[in-house]
Design a protein around this motif. Structure first.
Motif, PDB file in Angstrom:
ATOM      1  N   LEU A 212       8.611  45.077  54.516  1.00 57.44           N
ATOM      2  CA  LEU A 212       8.688  45.229  53.068  1.00 57.44           C
ATOM      3  C   LEU A 212       8.413  46.668  52.649  1.00 57.44           C
ATOM      4  N   GLU A 213       9.117  47.069  51.629  1.00 62.37           N
ATOM      5  CA  GLU A 213       8.861  48.378  51.013  1.00 62.37           C
ATOM      6  C   GLU A 213       8.406  48.118  49.582  1.00 62.37           C
ATOM      7  N   PHE A 214       7.246  48.656  49.222  1.00 69.61           N
ATOM      8  CA  PHE A 214       6.656  48.397  47.912  1.00 69.61           C
ATOM      9  C   PHE A 214       6.826  49.608  46.996  1.00 69.61           C
ATOM     10  N   SER A 215       7.097  49.318  45.716  1.00 72.76           N
ATOM     11  CA  SER A 215       7.169  50.404  44.740  1.00 72.76           C
ATOM     12  C   SER A 215       6.676  49.917  43.384  1.00 72.76           C
ATOM     13  N   TYR A 216       6.065  50.823  42.659  1.00 75.02           N
ATOM     14  CA  TYR A 216       5.499  50.531  41.331  1.00 75.02           C
ATOM     15  C   TYR A 216       6.250  51.393  40.329  1.00 75.02           C
ATOM     16  N   VAL A 217       6.809  50.773  39.276  1.00 74.39           N
ATOM     17  CA  VAL A 217       7.679  51.525  38.374  1.00 74.39           C
ATOM     18  C   VAL A 217       7.187  51.432  36.938  1.00 74.39           C
ATOM     19  N   GLU A 218       7.465  52.481  36.189  1.00 74.51           N
ATOM     20  CA  GLU A 218       7.112  52.528  34.769  1.00 74.51           C
ATOM     21  C   GLU A 218       8.358  52.619  33.916  1.00 74.51           C
ATOM     22  N   VAL A 337      11.151  41.409  42.089  1.00 75.47           N
ATOM     23  CA  VAL A 337      10.617  42.237  41.016  1.00 75.47           C
ATOM     24  C   VAL A 337       9.573  41.423  40.256  1.00 75.47           C
ATOM     25  N   LEU A 338       8.340  41.893  40.287  1.00 70.49           N
ATOM     26  CA  LEU A 338       7.242  41.227  39.583  1.00 70.49           C
ATOM     27  C   LEU A 338       7.124  41.815  38.189  1.00 70.49           C
ATOM     28  N   THR A 339       7.352  40.989  37.162  1.00 73.43           N
ATOM     29  CA  THR A 339       7.251  41.480  35.790  1.00 73.43           C
ATOM     30  C   THR A 339       5.791  41.669  35.377  1.00 73.43           C
ATOM     31  N   LYS A 340       4.878  40.952  36.051  1.00 76.44           N
ATOM     32  CA  LYS A 340       3.449  41.079  35.761  1.00 76.44           C
ATOM     33  C   LYS A 340       2.660  40.921  37.053  1.00 76.44           C
ATOM     34  N   LEU A 341       1.413  41.341  37.027  1.00 77.46           N
ATOM     35  CA  LEU A 341       0.504  41.106  38.143  1.00 77.46           C
ATOM     36  C   LEU A 341      -0.686  40.260  37.698  1.00 77.46           C
ATOM     37  N   SER A 342      -0.519  39.563  36.592  1.00 77.44           N
ATOM     38  CA  SER A 342      -1.533  38.623  36.132  1.00 77.44           C
ATOM     39  C   SER A 342      -0.819  37.396  35.588  1.00 77.44           C
ATOM     40  N   LYS A 343      -1.519  36.257  35.605  1.00 80.60           N
ATOM     41  CA  LYS A 343      -0.919  35.037  35.067  1.00 80.60           C
ATOM     42  C   LYS A 343      -2.010  34.094  34.586  1.00 80.60           C
ATOM     43  N   TYR A 344      -1.586  33.123  33.783  1.00 84.02           N
ATOM     44  CA  TYR A 344      -2.504  32.104  33.283  1.00 84.02           C
ATOM     45  C   TYR A 344      -2.694  31.060  34.374  1.00 84.02           C
ATOM     46  N   SER A 345      -3.923  30.831  34.778  1.00 86.07           N
ATOM     47  CA  SER A 345      -4.207  29.933  35.900  1.00 86.07           C
ATOM     48  C   SER A 345      -4.406  28.486  35.484  1.00 86.07           C
ATOM     49  N   GLY A 346      -4.313  28.200  34.202  1.00 85.11           N
ATOM     50  CA  GLY A 346      -4.628  26.869  33.698  1.00 85.11           C
ATOM     51  C   GLY A 346      -5.930  26.872  32.931  1.00 85.11           C
ATOM     52  N   GLN A 347      -6.759  27.886  33.190  1.00 86.82           N
ATOM     53  CA  GLN A 347      -8.029  28.030  32.478  1.00 86.82           C
ATOM     54  C   GLN A 347      -8.133  29.383  31.786  1.00 86.82           C
ATOM     55  N   LYS A 348      -7.618  30.417  32.446  1.00 87.90           N
ATOM     56  CA  LYS A 348      -7.677  31.746  31.862  1.00 87.90           C
ATOM     57  C   LYS A 348      -6.603  32.622  32.493  1.00 87.90           C
ATOM     58  N   VAL A 376       9.060  45.224  44.017  1.00 94.17           N
ATOM     59  CA  VAL A 376       8.879  46.159  42.908  1.00 94.17           C
ATOM     60  C   VAL A 376       7.958  45.512  41.884  1.00 94.17           C
ATOM     61  N   ALA A 377       6.946  46.254  41.449  1.00 98.17           N
ATOM     62  CA  ALA A 377       6.039  45.764  40.403  1.00 98.17           C
ATOM     63  C   ALA A 377       6.251  46.588  39.144  1.00 98.17           C
ATOM     64  N   THR A 419      -4.091  48.178  41.471  1.00100.02           N
ATOM     65  CA  THR A 419      -4.107  46.717  41.635  1.00100.02           C
ATOM     66  C   THR A 419      -3.026  46.293  42.611  1.00100.02           C
ATOM     67  N   PHE A 420      -1.851  46.862  42.426  1.00 98.29           N
ATOM     68  CA  PHE A 420      -0.695  46.547  43.267  1.00 98.29           C
ATOM     69  C   PHE A 420      -0.986  46.892  44.731  1.00 98.29           C
ATOM     70  N   LYS A 421      -1.545  48.049  44.965  1.00 96.57           N
ATOM     71  CA  LYS A 421      -1.853  48.472  46.334  1.00 96.57           C
ATOM     72  C   LYS A 421      -2.926  47.584  46.964  1.00 96.57           C
ATOM     73  N   ARG A 422      -3.921  47.203  46.168  1.00 99.75           N
ATOM     74  CA  ARG A 422      -4.986  46.348  46.701  1.00 99.75           C
ATOM     75  C   ARG A 422      -4.436  44.996  47.136  1.00 99.75           C
ATOM     76  N   LEU A 423      -3.541  44.419  46.332  1.00 93.48           N
ATOM     77  CA  LEU A 423      -2.968  43.113  46.652  1.00 93.48           C
ATOM     78  C   LEU A 423      -2.129  43.153  47.932  1.00 93.48           C
ATOM     79  N   GLN A 424      -1.502  44.287  48.188  1.00 93.59           N
ATOM     80  CA  GLN A 424      -0.647  44.400  49.374  1.00 93.59           C
ATOM     81  C   GLN A 424      -1.432  44.186  50.665  1.00 93.59           C
ATOM     82  N   THR A 425      -2.677  44.614  50.684  1.00 93.63           N
ATOM     83  CA  THR A 425      -3.481  44.528  51.910  1.00 93.63           C
ATOM     84  C   THR A 425      -4.548  43.434  51.855  1.00 93.63           C
ATOM     85  N   ALA A 426      -4.670  42.770  50.720  1.00 92.07           N
ATOM     86  CA  ALA A 426      -5.713  41.746  50.561  1.00 92.07           C
ATOM     87  C   ALA A 426      -5.399  40.513  51.405  1.00 92.07           C
TER      88      ALA A 426
END
Length: 842
Positions: A212-218, A337-348, A376-377, A419-426
């Motif tokens: 995989l090749e990861f990239s973060y875009v604005e 392509v990830l439109t977000k890196l957060s989501k509603y879990s059912g509680q928050k 891509v994030a 955040t994106f980089k941390r998730l890649q290796t978590a």
């Protein structure tokens, strides 16, 4: 004759050595022109040494081939193997693939909805089916090889217990546990070894066959997608975390052009034969013809399947969907392509877990097609907008000082490139035990031929729970047991009738497919005994009780309440009620809850007697009932509440109601009107989407050939095949016509049928009726099936229908006559009435 490559490699006798079996399987691998990865080779060798294997390698590393090897060895040794996973679509997919390799006669499928060849030596099923085997049979379960795919579902709050139960009871089996995101496995190695007495080997790895090749875009999403398509990085999966966001994204992409004219022509040709019959169908077809797919649980299943097939042929450039695609559905993609890196879990709302992140991004990169997959994030929207403003300022200090930066929305949980980089290796989070005692679990264990009570105590004792949790499980099990005894669903045998350790028996008056899977099924059975079968509203009241024990489809209930509030506001405004008082009154309104007081009162009494009810709650509502009583078709209801983007939600709710009616309501409670209501619902489901009923029944055909099925376009469901269901649908259409006729809205009545009548000519036809009668009754007596007469035409190409008009005086001396073309009904998936006349009965 189709070739089944593994079937023809089976040895003539079951005494073949492991080395010989391995050689035969490797010959199959060579024929397929595959090269085994080290993890695949090691896993297969361990399995052929009769060991348990935990296979934790990335998506695309060939874990399915290892499972196939286990099936091959099992079949060659004259044993039974079982494959399980969390999603019915995946079960179907594996079933078809195994049929191709081993022949349909050797492969069965069971999903709770469809069953075919269940006694075959290889069975594909959902996790709950395997759990039922484990609960009912324990160590006597017929399967010696157990493959549990997507094993991280062990941590699922609702379904995790189904993944744990086989690991507690099936001590004669060998296990292959598979997942790309297992996390720590030491506990499972120890537990599976303890259970089976055989060594359990962990085979893991982090190296992907397609890196995989990861990239973060604005950049904005539209710019990101255009750049990716231009760089030949399609197909692209655009990930959202709500169905509405995915649907809106597909709509937004209509302003962009991803496909050439030739590519669009190829898509159009590939869709030949596909049926687009629901209200949302026009939108779905528009997206697909533009090269944009859409994939989420709010879609009808037949549209999701079509998207998957087009994607497999490489015809879609962008697919807008939700994160649920992360679980194994066969949609080959090059870029996520990830439109977000957060989501509603059912509680928050929270940052994605490492497991979610790896499940979603693991779908990027197609083995055999891509040398690399791309992830891509997208930066948060306000960051993207601020970047645009800064670019527009062009570095001018004065403009930068005046720039008003866009702020994140209230409650926003942000992310960044870090955040994106941390998730890649978590590493994935540890799996958590979700063991729980339910009616279904208890009944399955108690149905054993030996001492079910002792087996239940052992099951709790062996569960992967803490000592404190086990104490609570024992208490709940005892409470549930007492409730089953009180209702005579379970009976304690007298000493003289006990044999082989059996102390109990299940109530034999319940139908074969009786289901207590819903936590409040016992309440339903109790409440059914309290309503009068002779009541005119008995059948719809039964429907309401069935709906009340099901989860709330929130989007539908919100739309119902919105409509009620809008109508109430308009009425109060017309009456001159002050604004503040109007708002206060609106807060008191709720969505329709038939039998509201009866349900709440009887449930409170039930809960007081049964403390195990705990957090369970009753949920009265009226969706299926509203459709039934108001003669609304599936399309009508979608239009009524603007549910176009949530057709699948409505279909799933109706399907759930049907299953409760069919499997939980005892036959003794099913009066003729209830049976007709059940038939109407089955016909409605069949006509809306054949993948939920018609296809399931077709799979039961012992002559079913999956190879042939895959090559043919999906056929329209034959809704005329089941006479009772088809008649129930026809009667609903009749009352759609009679409803406006009863209020002398002739234009509306004419619009519901085909005919040569105009509003004026129909009014003239009805004048003599209204000279003798005040109105046409539409109550439950008027809907009684004995007032409808159905007969085939001479050539059996159509049906002739006569419907008696029930009047207040009960003279019943008029009837409406219709015909229905059967071929047209099969084509449309619904009956279309042709009005012949309305006349006095001679």
């Amino acid at each position: 004759m189709p070739d089944h490559p593994l079937l023809r490699r089976l040895p003539a006798t079951q005494s073949c050595s492991s080395d010989e079996l391995l050689s035969r399987f490797l010959d199959y691998v060579t024929e397929k022109k595959l090269t085994l990865y080290p993890a695949q080779e090691e896993s297969i060798l361990e399995l052929f040494e009769d060991k348990n294997v935990i296979l934790a390698t990335p998506t695309g590393s060939g874990k399915s081939l290892v499972a196939t090897a286990m099936h091959f060895r099992s079949l060659a040794m004259g044993r039974k193997s079982i494959y399980t996973c969390p999603i019915k679509a995946l079960v179907n997919e594996k079933f078809l693939a195994l049929c191709r390799d081993f022949g349909p006669e050797n492969v069965g499928m069971a999903t709770g909805d469809a069953t075919v060849n269940r006694d075959a030596p290889i069975l594909c099923c959902t996790a709950e089916i395997l759990a039922n085997y484990a609960l009912r049979d324990g160590e006597r379960a017929p399967f010696r090889e157990v493959i549990m795919d997507e094993f991280h579902y062990y941590s699922d709050p609702e379904r995790g217990v189904a993944w744990q139960v086989p690991l507690l009871t099936m001590n004669k089996a060998r296990f292959l546990l598979i997942s790309a995101t297992l996390g720590s496995t030491e506990f499972f190695q120890k537990e599976v070894t303890r259970l089976t007495g055989h060594e359990t080997t962990l085979i893991s790895g982090s190296e992907r066959p397609v890196p995989l090749e990861f990239s973060y875009v604005e950049t904005s999403v539209d710019v990101t997608l255009q750049e990716l398509v231009a760089a030949n990085k399609a197909p692209i999966y655009l990930v959202h975390f709500t169905q509405n966001d995915a649907a809106q994204a597909a709509q937004d992409l209509m302003s962009l052009n991803f496909c050439s004219t030739a590519e669009k022509a190829e898509i159009k040709e590939a869709m030949q034969g596909a049926k687009f019959t629901s209200p949302y169908a026009k939108e779905v077809r528009k997206y697909l013809q533009h090269g944009v797919g859409i994939h989420h649980a709010g879609l009808l299943p037949k549209y999701r399947v079509l998207v998957e097939k087009l994607a497999q042929r490489g015809l879609l450039k962008v697919i807008c969907g939700t994160d649920t695609l992360g679980v194994g559905v066969n949609v080959p993609i090059r870029t996520v392509v990830l439109t977000k890196l957060s989501k509603y879990s059912g509680q928050k709302v929270a940052t994605l877990t490492a497991r979610d992140f790896h499940q979603i991004t693991g779908r990027a990169g197609r083995r055999g097609f891509d040398d690399i997959g791309y992830v891509v994030a997208q930066a948060p929207e306000h960051v993207v907008e601020n970047a645009k403003l800064e670019a527009k300022a062009g570095g001018d200090p004065k403009k930068l000082r005046k720039m008003v930066k866009k702020k994140p929305p209230e409650g926003f949980v942000g992310w960044s490139e870090d955040t994106f980089k941390r998730l890649q290796t978590a590493k994935p989070e540890p799996l958590i035990s979700r063991f729980q005692v339910s009616h279904g679990l208890l009944l399955n264990v108690l149905s054993r031929s030996d001492d079910g009570c002792r087996a239940m105590m052992k099951l709790i004792r062996d569960s992967h729970e803490t000592a404190a949790a086990k104490k609570l499980h024992r208490k709940r099990a005892w409470q549930l047991f007492r409730a089953l005894i009180d209702r005579k669903i379970v009976e304690i045998l007298p000493l003289a009738q006990r044999s082989g350790g059996t102390k109990l028996r299940l109530n034999v008056t319940l139908q074969d497919d009786f289901s207590l899977n819903h936590g409040l099924s016992l309440y339903l059975i109790d409440a059914l005994a309290l309503i009068d079968p002779e009541s005119p509203s008995y059948a719809p009241d039964v429907m309401t009780l069935c709906e009340s024990i099901l989860e709330n489809p929130d989007i539908i209930l919100r739309r119902q309440l919105d409509k009620i509030k809008t109508e109430a506001m308009n009425t109060m405004k017309a009456e001159g009620i002050p604004f503040e008082e109007r708002i206060a009154k609106l807060e008191e309104l709720e969505y329709p809850k038939p039998c509201r007081d009866f349900i709440y009162n009887t449930f409170n009494d039930f809960a007081a007697e049964h403390p195990w009810v705990g957090q369970e709650n009753i949920r009265p509502k009226s969706i299926a009932r509203e459709m039934f009583e108001n003669f609304r078709s599936f399309a009508d209801y979608i239009h009524d509440y603007d549910l176009h983007r949530s057709e699948g939600v409505l279909l799933r709710h109706l399907s759930s109601v049907y299953k409760v009616l069919a499997q939980t309501v005892p036959d003794t409670a099913k009066t003729e009107p209830v049976q007709e209501m059940e038939a109407w619902l089955a016909g409605l489901l069949r006509g809306t989407d054949s993948s939920l009923l018609d296809e399931w029944e077709r799979l039961r055909d012992p002559n079913y050939q999956p190879d042939e099925l895959e090559e043919k376009p999906a056929e329209a469901p034959d809704i005329t095949r089941n006479k009772r269901e088809f008649t129930a649908l026809i009667r609903t259409e009749i009352f759609r016509f009679l409803k406006p006729l009863s209020t002398e809205h002739y234009a509306a009545a004419v619009s519901t049928v085909k005919s040569s009548f105009t509003a004026d000519s129909l009014a003239a036809l009805m004048d003599p009726y209204y000279a003798d009668h005040d109105r046409i009754r539409l109550d439950n007596e008027a809907r009684n099936g004995r007032h409808t007469y159905v007969g085939p035409s001479e050539d059996n190409s159509s049906w002739r229908i006569c419907q008696v008009l029930i009047d207040p005086e009960e003279m019943n001396d008029w009837q409406a006559e219709f015909s229905v073309d059967l071929a047209q009904a099969r084509e449309d998936g619904k009956p279309t009435l042709v009005l012949k006349t309305v006349q006095r009965i001679e």
